[in-house]
Design an enzyme around this catalytic site. Structure first.
Site, PDB file in Angstrom:
ATOM      1  N   THR A 171       0.831  -1.159  -0.050  1.00  0.00           N
ATOM      2  CA  THR A 171       0.016   0.028   0.064  1.00  0.00           C
ATOM      3  C   THR A 171       0.886   1.271  -0.061  1.00  0.00           C
ATOM      4  OG1 THR A 171      -1.379  -1.281   1.504  1.00  0.00           O
ATOM      5  CG2 THR A 171      -2.001   0.835   1.211  1.00  0.00           C
ATOM      6  N   ARG A 199     -13.062  -8.299  -4.377  1.00  0.00           N
ATOM      7  CA  ARG A 199     -12.462  -8.175  -2.947  1.00  0.00           C
ATOM      8  C   ARG A 199     -12.049  -6.775  -2.571  1.00  0.00           C
ATOM      9  NH1 ARG A 199      -7.241  -6.184  -0.614  1.00  0.00           N
ATOM     10  NH2 ARG A 199      -7.197  -6.913   1.508  1.00  0.00           N
ATOM     11  N   VAL A 200     -12.592  -6.025  -1.467  1.00  0.00           N
ATOM     12  CA  VAL A 200     -12.452  -4.830  -1.276  1.00  0.00           C
ATOM     13  C   VAL A 200     -11.425  -4.755  -0.184  1.00  0.00           C
ATOM     14  CG1 VAL A 200     -13.596  -2.897  -0.258  1.00  0.00           C
ATOM     15  CG2 VAL A 200     -14.556  -4.163  -1.779  1.00  0.00           C
ATOM     16  N   SER A 201     -10.396  -3.695  -0.365  1.00  0.00           N
ATOM     17  CA  SER A 201      -9.259  -3.460   0.600  1.00  0.00           C
ATOM     18  C   SER A 201      -9.800  -2.310   1.770  1.00  0.00           C
ATOM     19  CB  SER A 201      -7.901  -3.110  -0.119  1.00  0.00           C
ATOM     20  OG  SER A 201      -8.212  -1.787  -0.419  1.00  0.00           O
ATOM     21  N   THR A 220      -1.355   0.113   6.413  1.00  0.00           N
ATOM     22  CA  THR A 220      -0.780  -0.720   5.436  1.00  0.00           C
ATOM     23  C   THR A 220      -0.787  -2.174   6.004  1.00  0.00           C
ATOM     24  OG1 THR A 220       1.109  -1.295   3.837  1.00  0.00           O
ATOM     25  CG2 THR A 220       1.508  -0.225   6.083  1.00  0.00           C
ATOM     26  N   GLY A 221      -0.560  -2.979   5.097  1.00  0.00           N
ATOM     27  CA  GLY A 221      -0.528  -4.584   5.850  1.00  0.00           C
ATOM     28  C   GLY A 221      -1.751  -5.221   5.079  1.00  0.00           C
ATOM     29  N   ILE A 222      -2.070  -6.511   5.624  1.00  0.00           N
ATOM     30  CA  ILE A 222      -3.457  -7.096   5.538  1.00  0.00           C
ATOM     31  C   ILE A 222      -4.491  -6.428   5.476  1.00  0.00           C
ATOM     32  CG2 ILE A 222      -4.285  -9.359   5.682  1.00  0.00           C
ATOM     33  CD1 ILE A 222      -1.762  -9.609   4.752  1.00  0.00           C
ATOM     34  N   GLY A 223      -5.317  -6.015   4.697  1.00  0.00           N
ATOM     35  CA  GLY A 223      -6.539  -5.291   4.612  1.00  0.00           C
ATOM     36  C   GLY A 223      -7.563  -5.899   5.640  1.00  0.00           C
TER      37      GLY A 223
END
Length: 310
Positions: A171, A199-201, A220-223
């Site tokens: 991100t 898929r939506v972040s 930032t990272g795993i959404g």
């Protein structure tokens, strides 16, 4: 007031090789220098955030704009959001394609009655605005996707740095405090890579990008982890409720560690304090504290929260 600025280019586990470290550092610092000069000249926080996001989206090494990862069907779909802290106004776009700078669409939507648009609606708006079609695909991302097809997409996500051997969390984000004490935050992403279509972040949600007159945060990272924690909004609300930025970041990251989340965050508050946090090995971030440019690229792997008061 002395402007402050912090940006990030994702989070992950490591930057392989000295050359990678130097290149990433130079790229981040060049962007910080450009945007901070604008803040010194009186540019407002929202415009500065948009400029910073544009520059990060244009840098192919980061997973946003040019260089975005491919989803499971081989298509690029990007998401971005912008939040003006002064007006506490959020806008964003979800899973948009064929656009050089998704943050530009988020900026346009700041002044609209419908402020978050998804794929089809965003595409229609691009046509209405006559924004030129742009191909964000790079050879590195295509090669990455092609290689993963051989393994039936066993990797959980694409690299935070294009060409990196490490799985990462990609991100980009910017948080700015301008000379008038106004805050803004922006976040943009190409997604996890190889994800299911639709898929939506978190990047186009207040969970991943949030700002008020008190504080601003970009994650930032795993959404999915960021959404579960509602991390950006949580940190800002804690500042609003009276905790310092450092305390708010620390408490929120501690909860993320306890819940085994995989993420990072950058933040500024209205006093000019700068804070960042992570639960993974590396946060790819740089900032200007009003005196000099610094970064977190060699920040301790086991460290979780950092603070700089300038």
């Amino acid at each position: 007031m002395q402007p402050k600025l912090i940006i990030h280019g994702g989070a992950g586990n490591s930057l392989k090789g000295k050359g990678g470290l130097v290149d990433v550092r130079n790229s981040l610092q060049e962007i910080v220098r450009d945007v901070y000069d604008r803040l010194l000249q009186g540019e407002n926080a929202t415009d500065a955030v948009v400029r910073g996001c544009q520059l990060l989206e244009d840098e192919p090494r980061f997973n946003a704009g040019t260089g975005s990862v491919l989803q499971s069907d081989g298509q690029v779909r990007m998401s971005a959001s912008l939040m003006d802290g002064t007006h506490q106004r959020f806008s964003g776009t979800i899973n948009v394609s064929r656009l050089k700078n998704p943050i530009n669409l988020a900026q346009f939507l700041q002044t609209q009655s419908d402020r978050v648009l998804s794929d089809f609606g965003a595409s229609e708006l691009l046509r209405e605005l006559q924004i030129p079609i742009y191909n964000t695909l790079t050879d590195l991302r295509l090669k990455e996707w092609t290689e993963e097809r051989k393994d039936n997409f066993q990797k959980k996500m694409a690299g935070v740095i294009a060409g990196s051997e490490e799985a990462g969390r990609g991100t980009i984000g910017v948080v700015a405090l301008d000379r008038n004490g106004k805050l803004a935050a922006g976040t943009s992403t190409g997604g996890k890579g190889f994800e299911r279509i639709g898929r939506v972040s978190d990047s186009a949600m207040p969970a991943g990008n949030y700002a008020t007159a008190k504080a601003g945060v970009s994650c930032t990272g795993i959404g999915e982890d960021i959404i579960d924690e509602c991390l950006a909004a949580k940190i800002v609300v804690r500042v609003t409720d009276g905790l310092s930025l450092a305390e708010s970041m620390s408490r929120s990251i501690q909860e993320c560690v306890a819940n085994k989340r995989d993420l990072g965050a950058i933040s500024l508050d209205a006093t000019g304090a700068i804070a960042w946090g992570k639960t993974c090995g590396l946060l790819v971030a740089a900032y200007h504290n009003g005196q000099e440019i610094k970064d977190t690229l060699e920040w301790g792997e086991k460290e979780t929260v950092g603070i700089d008061k300038g």
